[in-house]
Write a protein that holds these residues in place. Structure first.
Motif, PDB file in Angstrom:
ATOM      1  N   HIS A  33      10.543  67.365  23.644  1.00 43.49           N
ATOM      2  CA  HIS A  33      11.843  67.071  24.227  1.00 43.49           C
ATOM      3  C   HIS A  33      12.973  67.815  23.546  1.00 43.49           C
ATOM      4  O   HIS A  33      14.118  67.731  23.979  1.00 43.49           O
ATOM      5  N   CYS A  45      11.382  64.536  19.700  1.00 34.02           N
ATOM      6  CA  CYS A  45      10.054  65.070  19.487  1.00 34.02           C
ATOM      7  C   CYS A  45      10.052  66.519  19.956  1.00 34.02           C
ATOM      8  O   CYS A  45      10.935  66.921  20.726  1.00 34.02           O
ATOM      9  N   CYS A  57      12.254  59.962  24.749  1.00 33.53           N
ATOM     10  CA  CYS A  57      11.087  59.170  25.146  1.00 33.53           C
ATOM     11  C   CYS A  57      10.843  57.990  24.213  1.00 33.53           C
ATOM     12  O   CYS A  57      10.022  57.135  24.510  1.00 33.53           O
ATOM     13  N   CYS A  99      12.274  59.752  18.908  1.00 30.69           N
ATOM     14  CA  CYS A  99      12.796  60.668  19.912  1.00 30.69           C
ATOM     15  C   CYS A  99      13.853  59.964  20.758  1.00 30.69           C
ATOM     16  O   CYS A  99      13.626  58.861  21.248  1.00 30.69           O
TER      17      CYS A  99
HETATM   18 ZN   LIG Z   1      10.315  62.773  23.210  1.00 28.18          ZN
END
Ligand SMILES: [Zn+2]
Length: 80
Positions: free
Chosen positions: A72, A69, A47, A44
């Motif tokens: 997000h 992800c 994050c 991701c």
């Molecule tokens: Zn993420």
């Protein structure tokens, strides 16, 4: 109430044992994933989670070509 404890007592003990086994297994798994993190295919962009660090997470490539992800992905869309 006494009957309840006699009936469910053994399964509660079994659950507690099982939970401890799972914790041990999870701890071992986390150690393995830390070593394998370099081999992650998806990461991701927000994050930094990978399918290795978060096996339950799904990843999608957004229109900007970055990978996110699922939690997000909406933020990625909002940014473009
Ligand atoms: Zn993420």
């Amino acid at each position: 109430m006494g009957n309840y404890l006699i009936f469910f007592g053994p399964s509660i003990i079994r659950d507690a044992r099982h939970r401890r086994d799972v914790t041990t297994r999870r701890r071992r798994f986390e150690m393995q994933t830390r070593e394998a993190e370099v081999e992650a295919l998806h990461r991701c962009a927000i994050c930094g989670a990978t399918e290795v660090s978060d096996p339950n997470l799904e990843f999608r490539v957004a229109r900007n070509g970055e990978e996110y992800c699922i939690p997000h992905l909406s933020q990625a869309k909002a940014a473009t």
